[in-house]
Motif scaffolding. Structure first.
Motif, PDB file in Angstrom:
ATOM      1  N   LYS A  18       0.854  -1.181   0.000  1.00 53.95           N
ATOM      2  CA  LYS A  18       0.000   0.000   0.000  1.00 53.95           C
ATOM      3  C   LYS A  18       0.887   1.227   0.000  1.00 53.95           C
ATOM      4  O   LYS A  18       1.810   1.329   0.811  1.00 53.95           O
ATOM      5  N   GLY A  19       0.641   2.158  -0.920  1.00 55.05           N
ATOM      6  CA  GLY A  19       1.454   3.366  -0.931  1.00 55.05           C
ATOM      7  C   GLY A  19       1.351   4.118  -2.236  1.00 55.05           C
ATOM      8  O   GLY A  19       0.437   3.904  -3.032  1.00 55.05           O
ATOM      9  N   ASP A  20       2.330   5.003  -2.416  1.00 55.27           N
ATOM     10  CA  ASP A  20       2.395   5.892  -3.575  1.00 55.27           C
ATOM     11  C   ASP A  20       3.441   5.339  -4.542  1.00 55.27           C
ATOM     12  O   ASP A  20       4.621   5.267  -4.217  1.00 55.27           O
ATOM     13  N   ILE A  21       3.014   4.949  -5.731  1.00 56.30           N
ATOM     14  CA  ILE A  21       3.921   4.278  -6.674  1.00 56.30           C
ATOM     15  C   ILE A  21       5.076   5.183  -7.095  1.00 56.30           C
ATOM     16  O   ILE A  21       6.139   4.697  -7.470  1.00 56.30           O
ATOM     17  N   THR A  22       4.892   6.502  -7.023  1.00 51.95           N
ATOM     18  CA  THR A  22       5.966   7.411  -7.445  1.00 51.95           C
ATOM     19  C   THR A  22       7.168   7.357  -6.495  1.00 51.95           C
ATOM     20  O   THR A  22       8.227   7.862  -6.816  1.00 51.95           O
ATOM     21  N   LYS A  23       6.977   6.756  -5.321  1.00 47.99           N
ATOM     22  CA  LYS A  23       8.073   6.689  -4.341  1.00 47.99           C
ATOM     23  C   LYS A  23       8.753   5.330  -4.310  1.00 47.99           C
ATOM     24  O   LYS A  23       9.690   5.112  -3.538  1.00 47.99           O
ATOM     25  N   ILE A  24       8.293   4.402  -5.156  1.00 38.96           N
ATOM     26  CA  ILE A  24       8.814   3.029  -5.116  1.00 38.96           C
ATOM     27  C   ILE A  24      10.146   2.942  -5.855  1.00 38.96           C
ATOM     28  O   ILE A  24      10.318   3.518  -6.918  1.00 38.96           O
ATOM     29  N   GLU A  25      11.059   2.179  -5.277  1.00 37.16           N
ATOM     30  CA  GLU A  25      12.328   1.931  -5.944  1.00 37.16           C
ATOM     31  C   GLU A  25      12.200   0.627  -6.743  1.00 37.16           C
ATOM     32  O   GLU A  25      12.088  -0.448  -6.189  1.00 37.16           O
ATOM     33  N   ALA A  26      12.163   0.786  -8.064  1.00 38.05           N
ATOM     34  CA  ALA A  26      12.062  -0.368  -8.970  1.00 38.05           C
ATOM     35  C   ALA A  26      12.704   0.060 -10.278  1.00 38.05           C
ATOM     36  O   ALA A  26      12.821   1.257 -10.549  1.00 38.05           O
ATOM     37  N   ASP A  27      13.105  -0.900 -11.109  1.00 38.77           N
ATOM     38  CA  ASP A  27      13.759  -0.539 -12.375  1.00 38.77           C
ATOM     39  C   ASP A  27      12.808   0.231 -13.280  1.00 38.77           C
ATOM     40  O   ASP A  27      13.225   1.123 -14.012  1.00 38.77           O
ATOM     41  N   ALA A  28      11.521  -0.124 -13.239  1.00 37.79           N
ATOM     42  CA  ALA A  28      10.513   0.631 -13.999  1.00 37.79           C
ATOM     43  C   ALA A  28       9.239   0.732 -13.198  1.00 37.79           C
ATOM     44  O   ALA A  28       8.913  -0.147 -12.390  1.00 37.79           O
ATOM     45  N   ILE A  29       8.535   1.828 -13.448  1.00 37.13           N
ATOM     46  CA  ILE A  29       7.214   2.044 -12.867  1.00 37.13           C
ATOM     47  C   ILE A  29       6.217   2.049 -14.012  1.00 37.13           C
ATOM     48  O   ILE A  29       6.467   2.676 -15.052  1.00 37.13           O
ATOM     49  N   VAL A  30       5.117   1.350 -13.836  1.00 37.18           N
ATOM     50  CA  VAL A  30       4.063   1.360 -14.851  1.00 37.18           C
ATOM     51  C   VAL A  30       3.092   2.491 -14.529  1.00 37.18           C
ATOM     52  O   VAL A  30       2.693   2.679 -13.377  1.00 37.18           O
TER      53      VAL A  30
END
Ligand code: ADP
Length: 179
Positions: A18-30
């Motif tokens: 649960k959270g804000d996807i703009t803050k996630i550390e991942a190689d790509a964000i969809v």
């Protein structure tokens, strides 16, 4: 604030968060985009606000060069100042106008595009459940079905990021039943 996490192992890792996807550390964000990559609302607006206007400019250039992105397809841009290398813009269906097959395709094409780009981790939002009106439960079921049948080559981790408690609990219920 990203306090809720549940992990499923399908041979690759699937994390519900649960959270804000703009803050996630991942190689790509969809991104849950529209065909014109006009990022005016919802998660698309949040991505441009945090990642910077370069994402919108690159998106505009993509549409000028290639035309609108078909429903169920994806387009790639850089990620500006986000903690990701790319944004994969997935165009989901509009509820009542386009069917679940297009949602299945938008999610599946996002995973395939991540692998084409050589990526190991990907963050996915609940595509089509905001402005496009799909019920959260339908999105959760379709996403579970895509993930269950997916055979990754290099992708190691998919993080499904839900924006509120209702979305998180719906995905948790459906994924626990179906994954
Ligand atoms: P669509 O047009 O595909 O419906 P929206 O952006 O309107 O796309 O909504 C998709 C989902 O993304 C909704 O469930 C919405 O609550 C969620 N959402 C909105 N902002 C964020 C965010 N910052 N991080 C993760 N999910 C978000």
């Amino acid at each position: 604030e990203d306090y809720l996490v549940k992990t499923f192992n399908l041979g690759f890792e699937v994390d519900l968060m649960k959270g804000d996807i703009t803050k996630i550390e991942a190689d790509a964000i969809v991104n849950a985009a529209n065909s014109y990559l006009s990022h005016g609302g919802g998660v698309a607006w949040a991505i441009v606000r945090r990642g910077g206007e370069a994402i919108q400019r690159e998106s505009d250039q993509y549409v000028r060069e290639h035309g609108p992105v078909p429903v169920g397809e994806v387009a790639v841009t850089g990620a500006g100042s986000l903690r990701a290398k790319y944004v994969i813009h997935a165009v989901g269906p509009r509820y009542g106008l386009e069917g679940e097959d297009k949602l299945h395709s938008a999610i599946r094409r996002s995973l395939e595009k991540a692998e084409e780009l050589g990526l190991r981790s990907l963050a996915l939002p609940a595509i089509s459940t905001g402005i496009y009106g799909y019920p959260m439960e339908v999105c959760a079921r379709v996403m579970a079905s895509v993930l269950r049948s997916y055979k990754p080559k290099i992708l190691e981790k998919v993080i499904v990021v839900l924006y509120d408690d209702m979305a998180y609990s719906t995905f948790e219920k459906v994924f626990t039943r179906e994954l």
